[in-house]
Design a protein around this motif. Structure first.
Motif, short mmCIF file in Angstrom:
data_model
loop_
_atom_site.label_atom_id
_atom_site.label_comp_id
_atom_site.label_asym_id
_atom_site.label_seq_id
_atom_site.Cartn_x
_atom_site.Cartn_y
_atom_site.Cartn_z
N LYS A 46 0.82 -1.21 0.00
CA LYS A 46 0.00 0.00 0.00
C LYS A 46 0.86 1.26 0.00
O LYS A 46 1.94 1.30 0.60
N GLN A 47 0.37 2.26 -0.68
CA GLN A 47 0.99 3.59 -0.74
C GLN A 47 -0.14 4.62 -0.76
O GLN A 47 -1.11 4.45 -1.52
N PHE A 48 -0.03 5.64 0.05
CA PHE A 48 -1.09 6.66 0.19
C PHE A 48 -2.42 6.01 0.59
O PHE A 48 -3.50 6.45 0.17
N GLY A 49 -2.32 4.91 1.34
CA GLY A 49 -3.52 4.28 1.86
C GLY A 49 -4.23 3.32 0.91
O GLY A 49 -5.27 2.76 1.27
N VAL A 50 -3.70 3.12 -0.28
CA VAL A 50 -4.34 2.22 -1.24
C VAL A 50 -3.28 1.29 -1.83
O VAL A 50 -2.08 1.61 -1.84
N PRO A 51 -3.68 0.11 -2.34
CA PRO A 51 -2.71 -0.79 -2.98
C PRO A 51 -2.06 -0.13 -4.19
O PRO A 51 -2.75 0.55 -4.97
N VAL A 52 -0.76 -0.33 -4.35
CA VAL A 52 -0.07 0.29 -5.49
C VAL A 52 -0.58 -0.30 -6.80
O VAL A 52 -0.46 0.33 -7.87
N GLY A 53 -1.21 -1.47 -6.74
CA GLY A 53 -1.77 -2.06 -7.95
C GLY A 53 -2.96 -1.31 -8.48
O GLY A 53 -3.40 -1.55 -9.61
N SER A 54 -3.51 -0.39 -7.70
CA SER A 54 -4.66 0.40 -8.16
C SER A 54 -4.22 1.60 -9.00
O SER A 54 -5.05 2.24 -9.65
N PHE A 55 -2.90 1.89 -9.01
CA PHE A 55 -2.41 3.03 -9.80
C PHE A 55 -2.42 2.66 -11.28
O PHE A 55 -2.01 1.55 -11.68
N GLN A 56 -2.82 3.61 -12.10
CA GLN A 56 -2.98 3.34 -13.52
C GLN A 56 -1.67 2.92 -14.19
O GLN A 56 -1.64 2.00 -15.02
N CYS A 112 11.17 -9.99 -15.91
CA CYS A 112 11.89 -10.01 -14.63
C CYS A 112 12.36 -8.61 -14.24
O CYS A 112 12.26 -8.22 -13.07
N GLU A 113 12.87 -7.85 -15.19
CA GLU A 113 13.35 -6.50 -14.90
C GLU A 113 12.19 -5.59 -14.45
O GLU A 113 12.32 -4.83 -13.49
N ASP A 114 11.06 -5.67 -15.15
CA ASP A 114 9.91 -4.84 -14.77
C ASP A 114 9.33 -5.29 -13.43
O ASP A 114 8.84 -4.46 -12.65
N ALA A 115 9.38 -6.60 -13.17
CA ALA A 115 8.88 -7.10 -11.89
C ALA A 115 9.71 -6.55 -10.73
O ALA A 115 9.17 -6.19 -9.67
N ILE A 116 11.02 -6.48 -10.93
CA ILE A 116 11.89 -5.90 -9.90
C ILE A 116 11.52 -4.44 -9.65
O ILE A 116 11.44 -3.99 -8.50
N GLN A 117 11.25 -3.70 -10.71
CA GLN A 117 10.84 -2.30 -10.57
C GLN A 117 9.50 -2.19 -9.83
O GLN A 117 9.32 -1.33 -8.97
N LEU A 118 8.56 -3.06 -10.17
CA LEU A 118 7.25 -3.01 -9.54
C LEU A 118 7.29 -3.42 -8.08
O LEU A 118 6.40 -3.06 -7.29
N HIS A 119 8.30 -4.17 -7.69
CA HIS A 119 8.48 -4.52 -6.28
C HIS A 119 9.15 -3.39 -5.50
O HIS A 119 9.28 -3.48 -4.27
N GLY A 120 9.58 -2.35 -6.18
CA GLY A 120 10.26 -1.25 -5.51
C GLY A 120 11.56 -1.71 -4.89
O GLY A 120 12.28 -2.54 -5.45
N GLY A 121 11.87 -1.19 -3.69
CA GLY A 121 13.11 -1.56 -3.01
C GLY A 121 13.18 -3.04 -2.67
O GLY A 121 14.24 -3.64 -2.64
N MET A 122 12.01 -3.69 -2.47
CA MET A 122 11.98 -5.11 -2.14
C MET A 122 12.46 -5.97 -3.30
O MET A 122 12.92 -7.09 -3.12
N GLY A 123 12.35 -5.44 -4.51
CA GLY A 123 12.74 -6.22 -5.69
C GLY A 123 14.21 -6.53 -5.74
O GLY A 123 14.63 -7.48 -6.40
N PHE A 124 15.02 -5.73 -5.06
CA PHE A 124 16.47 -5.92 -5.08
C PHE A 124 16.95 -6.80 -3.93
O PHE A 124 18.14 -7.07 -3.80
#
Length: 394
Positions: free
Chosen positions: A269-279, A332-344
Motif C-alpha cells: 500500500k501507498q497513500f492508503g491504497v494498494p499500489v496495484g490500483s495506480f494506472q 523479470c526487470e519490470d517485476a523488480i521495478q514493480l516490487h520497488g526496493g523489495m525487488g532488489f
C-alpha cells in the motif's frame, strides 16, 4: 492460428505441477541452489519414478502416445515456474528422444533405461551457434581422434559450458568426425584422462563445467553406430525440440514472476491504497501479460510446424528463442521495478528467475548471433540479398 491445449495436455501439466509444488517449494529450491550446487538427486529420482523423463521416448521405451515437443513445452512451463534444479529439458527433451531413435548396443540400451528410471544422470555437450568466416552456423564440439588400436579409440579435446557436468555419470558428446558427419559417443566421467572443471553460472539451478579429454581411451562400442556414423539430421531435429522445451521453461518462469508481482502490488500500500490500483502499474502489468502470451503463442506455432524441413524448423526455433529470451528478461526487470526496493532483496526471490533469464540469453548462443543467423537465412534467397551484405562488410 487458434490453439487450445487438450484435456490430456492440461491433466499432464497439472500432475507435473502438483509434483513440483510438493517436492520443490521456493524454500527447498533455495537450499539446493545455494548449498547443494544446484542439483537435487532426491527430486530428480521422484521425477523419474513418475515417468516424466521418458515423455518423448520412442520405440520400446515409449509410454505415452501422440506426444510431441509441443506437449513437453507445455509441461516445461511448470519446470520454469518452480526453477527445478535439474537438466529436465536437456534429458527429457533432447537426450532421451535422441537415444531412443538411434541403433544402440545392449549396453547402451541398458544405460538409456537407467537414465529414464533416474538411476543414472546423463548430460550432453551441445553445439554452439557462432559466427565463423562471415557466416553464422552451429559449431559442434571439437573432439580429436589421436590413436586407434585393439578396438579402442583415444580422444582429446575441450568442451565448455556443459550443464550439470559436476553431477553426471555419463556424457553424450556429439562431434564432427573425419568424414564431415556428426558422430556421437557416450563417455563415462570416471574414465582415466577426464578432467572436469566447474564453471560459474548465472543461474544457480543450472551449474555447468568444462570437460577436458586428455588422451582418453574409449571402447569402440561406446560410439553410437561407430566413430564414422552421421546422425546430424536427427541431432538437428532434437535440437529444435530442446529449444522449444526451453521456451516453455522461460514462459513458465515469466508467468510465475508476473503472478508473484500481481500478488505483491495487491498487498503493498501507498497513500492508503494498494499500489496495484495506480494506472501506471496496471498498464505495466497488462503489458507484461500480453508479452508472455505473445511468447507462448509464438512457441506454440513453432512447435506445431516441426513437420517441415529441418533447416526451416530450426530457423523458426531460433527466432522464437530470441523473442522469448527477450520477453523473459523484460518481465523479470519490470517485476523488480514493480516490487520497488523489495525487488532488489533476496526476500522476494525474484532474483532467481532474473538470473535464469540472464543464463538463457547466453545458453548455446547470444542474442546478437541469433539476430544475425535469422537475417542471414531470411535474406539468403531474397532479391535484395546482394544489396544487404550485412555480414561481409570490408
Amino acid at each position: 492460428m487458434e490453439y487450445r491445449f487438450s484435456e490430456q495436455q492440461q491433466m499432464l501439466k497439472q500432475a507435473l505441477h502438483s509434483l513440483l509444488k510438493k517436492e520443490m517449494p521456493i524454500e527447498a529450491f533455495s537450499e539446493v541452489a545455494e548449498k547443494k550446487d544446484g542439483f537435487s538427486q532426491c527430486a530428480w529420482k521422484k521425477l523419474a519414478e513418475n515417468g516424466w523423463l521418458g515423455v518423448l521416448a520412442k520405440g520400446k521405451w515409449q509410454t505415452l502416445e501422440d506426444v510431441c515437443p509441443l506437449d513437453l513445452m507445455y509441461l516445461s512451463e511448470s519446470v520454469g515456474e518452480k526453477l527445478f534444479p535439474g537438466p529436465y529439458s536437456l534429458v527429457a527433451g533432447f537426450i532421451v528422444p535422441l537415444l531412443s531413435q538411434l541403433k544402440l548396443t545392449n549396453k547402451q540400451q541398458e544405460l538409456l533405461e537407467m537414465v529414464i528410471s533416474g538411476e543414472k544422470l546423463i548430460t550432453s555437450a551441445l553445439p554452439k551457434l557462432e559466427k565463423s568466416q562471415n557466416k553464422v552456423g552451429f559449431n559442434w564440439p571439437g573432439i580429436n581422434i589421436l590413436n586407434e588400436e585393439n578396438g579402442k579409440i583415444q580422444l582429446t579435446g575441450e568442451i565448455r559450458h556443459i550443464q550439470f557436468l559436476q553431477h553426471t555419470e555419463v556424457i553424450l558428446v556429439p562431434f564432427k568426425n573425419n568424414v564431415g558427419g556428426i558422430s556421437a559417443v557416450l563417455i563415462n566421467t570416471r574414465n582415466d584422462g577426464i578432467n572436469i572443471i566447474p564453471e560459474q553460472s548465472a543461474d544457480l539451478s543450472k551449474p555447468q563445467g568444462t570437460l577436458v579429454l586428455d588422451g582418453v581411451w574409449i571402447d569402440n562400442d561406446d560410439f553410437i553406430g561407430g566413430p564414422d556414423s552421421n546422425h546430424q539430421e536427427l541431432f538437428n531435429e532434437q535440437l529444435t525440440g530442446y529449444l522449444i522445451c526451453l521456451n516453455g521453461e522461460m514462459i513458465g518462469g515469466a508467468n510465475e514472476v508476473l503472478n508473484r508481482t500481481v500478488n505483491y502490488v495487491k498487498e503493498r500500500k501507498q497513500f492508503g491504497v494498494p499500489v496495484g490500483s495506480f494506472q501506471a502499474v496496471k498498464h505495466m502489468i497488462a503489458d507484461l501479460h500480453i508479452a508472455i502470451e505473445k511468447a507462448r503463442s509464438y512457441s506454440v506455432y513453432v512447435a506445431s510446424q516441426t513437420g517441415k524441413s529441418s533447416n526451416e524448423t530450426l530457423l523458426n526455433a531460433i527466432s522464437s528463442r530470441l523473442f522469448t529470451t527477450d520477453i523473459y528478461k523484460k518481465v523479470c526487470e519490470d517485476a523488480i521495478q514493480l516490487h520497488g526496493g523489495m525487488g532488489f532483496t533476496w526476500e522476494e526471490s525474484i532474483h532467481y528467475w532474473y538470473k535464469a533469464s540472464i543464463y538463457q540469453q547466453s545458453h548455446i548462443t547470444h542474442p546478437a548471433i541469433m539476430t544475425e543467423y535469422i537475417l542471414q537465412n531470411l535474406l539468403l534467397e531474397s532479391e535484395y540479398s546482394k544489396e544487404f551484405q550485412y555480414n561481409q562488410y570490408e
